[in-house]
Design a protein around this motif. Structure first.
Motif, short mmCIF file in Angstrom:
data_model
loop_
_atom_site.label_atom_id
_atom_site.label_comp_id
_atom_site.label_asym_id
_atom_site.label_seq_id
_atom_site.Cartn_x
_atom_site.Cartn_y
_atom_site.Cartn_z
N ASP A 29 -23.23 -61.49 -32.04
CA ASP A 29 -24.17 -62.54 -32.43
C ASP A 29 -24.77 -62.32 -33.82
OD1 ASP A 29 -25.64 -60.32 -31.75
OD2 ASP A 29 -27.21 -61.43 -30.71
N GLU A 30 -24.31 -61.31 -34.57
CA GLU A 30 -24.85 -61.05 -35.91
C GLU A 30 -24.03 -61.78 -36.97
OE1 GLU A 30 -26.84 -56.64 -35.27
OE2 GLU A 30 -24.77 -56.76 -35.96
N ASN A 31 -24.72 -62.27 -37.99
CA ASN A 31 -24.06 -63.03 -39.05
C ASN A 31 -23.26 -62.11 -39.97
OD1 ASN A 31 -25.34 -65.38 -38.14
ND2 ASN A 31 -27.09 -65.06 -39.49
N ARG A 32 -22.01 -62.45 -40.20
CA ARG A 32 -21.21 -61.75 -41.20
C ARG A 32 -21.47 -62.39 -42.56
NH1 ARG A 32 -20.37 -60.39 -35.90
NH2 ARG A 32 -18.67 -58.87 -35.68
N TYR A 33 -21.44 -61.56 -43.61
CA TYR A 33 -21.60 -62.11 -44.96
C TYR A 33 -20.46 -63.07 -45.27
CZ TYR A 33 -20.56 -62.30 -49.94
OH TYR A 33 -20.21 -62.74 -51.20
N SER A 51 -38.65 -56.02 -40.24
CA SER A 51 -37.67 -57.08 -40.05
C SER A 51 -36.30 -56.44 -39.86
CB SER A 51 -37.65 -58.00 -41.28
OG SER A 51 -36.59 -58.92 -41.21
N ARG A 52 -35.58 -56.86 -38.84
CA ARG A 52 -34.30 -56.21 -38.52
C ARG A 52 -33.16 -56.80 -39.34
NH1 ARG A 52 -34.56 -52.64 -34.46
NH2 ARG A 52 -36.45 -52.63 -33.21
N GLY A 53 -33.08 -56.35 -40.58
CA GLY A 53 -31.97 -56.74 -41.43
C GLY A 53 -30.79 -55.79 -41.25
N TYR A 54 -29.64 -56.17 -41.76
CA TYR A 54 -28.49 -55.27 -41.68
C TYR A 54 -27.61 -55.37 -42.92
CZ TYR A 54 -27.02 -59.57 -39.21
OH TYR A 54 -26.81 -60.87 -38.84
#
Length: 431
Positions: free
Chosen positions: A234-238, A342-345
């Motif tokens: 569910d995480e966005n890919r660049y 903030s949970r950035g990646y």
């Protein structure tokens, strides 16, 4: 001597940001093995994690191309450089075909923003930024032309872009009598580490086209993302805007920025790349680059490096592995300290919520907390107002600017300062 309006703007009194003052002092007198008492500088987004991998290749990559000691026939980059960059962007970054004729080489991202502002903005024009955003956008885009930054702030929407947020920013500019000429979009985002979804990107593009606004996409952290092996479903890919535009017949209303300072850890090279499909804009920028052309020997090094397929494959894998490991190290400590973030990646930073430690919900309160952390933790950390945050009490923490041992010491400094802040408050309440 009578100065120009631009010079007077530079010389005009400004409110003091203590983190800028202390950063400048600390960079001039850096912390090292002989000066362990000097502060940790967590404000500058440097990437030191991959230099040991690159260092053995410096001599190989420094071989000059023919005529590098002479003037270039075109300011926007030497042909071998543009071919090398186009291939690299096509295969490793944007993942769609990029042609050399769309490439413009510029002496650093600050210069990119300056010439883009000069090309598009007049005094009393406005440009919208998705905020929080990079702290120098305001100055870099508008210093010489008088344009005004309008915030499209996503803080209260969990850093998700919405049509309402964009339209409200446009209406704010209209109410001030300003014409919006450009929207600045950063993906991955600095300072939150957010990676935007394809749906958000298409929303931004539709908004820009609806209002006839040029879209500037800053993708300077494109490769500094979480390794694919660690990504959740569910995480966005660049995704690059180049990919969004791949089959779009209208491409001339988007300009994309990428550079060498972050993903390659070569900030001292002062080399950035613009990709534009707008021939008129390319012509204008080519004239302006006369004042910010990339040196021939730098272009040689860059082209030689990007053309070494094995080296670049190794570098990208190492970059993503080490950046992700350092993020995990830092955020594990923030969790233990009970510091929300903030949970950035993606990117080199964590966006910390220290609002509970503010004595006052204001710029002055944010500066006072910064000063307390500096004095009690020996750490220089950037207050959120630098990044156009609509809420006070957020701070950006860089976790790629030191090795693991030093980073652990810096985190201990932050913990010490916050512990003393709590102790001081509880003691004051008792009294």
């Amino acid at each position: 001597m009578e100065f120009s309006a631009v010079a007077q703007k530079i010389l005009a009194p400004k409110r003091v940001d203590l983190s800028n003052v202390h950063t400048n002092e600390a960079v001039a007198n850096p912390r090292d093995s002989e000066h362990r008492d000097r502060p940790f500088v967590m404000t500058v987004a440097e990437n030191v994690l991959c230099w040991e991998h690159m260092k053995p290749y410096v001599e190989k990559f420094s071989q000059l191309h023919l005529y590098d000691n002479m003037y270039s026939p075109s300011y926007d980059g030497r042909e071998y450089f543009k071919k090398s960059v186009a291939h690299f962007l096509s295969t490793k970054v944007f993942k769609v075909p990029v042609t050399p004729d769309t490439i413009i080489a510029v002496d650093g991202s600050g210069a990119v923003m300056d010439i883009m502002g000069a090309a598009l903005l007049n005094p009393n024009d406005a440009f919208i930024c998705i905020t929080p955003c990079y702290n120098s956008f305001n100055n870099n885009f508008s210093l010489r032309n008088g344009g005004t930054l309008i915030r499209a702030d996503t803080t209260k929407n969990n850093y998700v872009i919405s049509e309402e947020i964009l339209e409200n920013a446009f209406k704010e500019a209209e109410a001030k009598g300003q014409k919006v000429k450009m929207l600045v979009f950063t993906n991955p985002n600095n300072p939150t580490g957010t990676v935007y979804s394809e749906e958000e990107m298409r929303l931004v593009l539709r908004f820009c086209r609806k209002h006839n606004i040029h879209l500037f996409s800053d993708e300077i952290y494109a490769l500094s993302v979480k390794p694919e092996s660690e990504m959740k479903e569910d995480e966005n890919r660049y995704i690059s805007f180049a990919k969004i535009l791949e089959n779009d017949p209208k491409k001339d209303d988007v300009t994309i920025l990428w550079g060498f300072s972050k993903d390659l850890g070569l900030s001292g090279f002062r080399t950035s790349v613009l990709v534009t499909y707008n021939k008129s804009l390319h012509t204008v920028l080519n004239e302006m680059i006369h004042f910010c052309e990339v040196a021939g020997n730098t272009q040689s090094f860059a082209a030689n490096m990007l053309s070494d397929e094995q080296f670049m494959e190794e570098h990208i894998a190492l970059l993503q592995k080490r950046v992700w490991e350092m993020r995990q190290l830092a955020e594990k400590e923030f969790t233990r300290m009970k510091v929300p973030y903030s949970r950035g990646y993606a990117g080199f930073f964590s966006w910390l919520n220290l609002r509970e430690y503010l004595n006052e919900d204001s710029y002055e309160g944010e500066q006072e907390l910064y000063q307390f952390i500096y004095e009690h933790g020996n750490v220089i950390v950037a207050p959120g107002t630098k990044y156009n945050s609509n809420e006070y009490g957020w701070y950006r923490w860089i976790f790629t600017c030191y090795d693991e041992e030093e980073m652990k010491l810096a985190l201990k400094g932050l913990e010490k300062a916050l512990r003393e802040r709590k102790h001081k408050r509880s003691h004051a309440q008792v009294n």
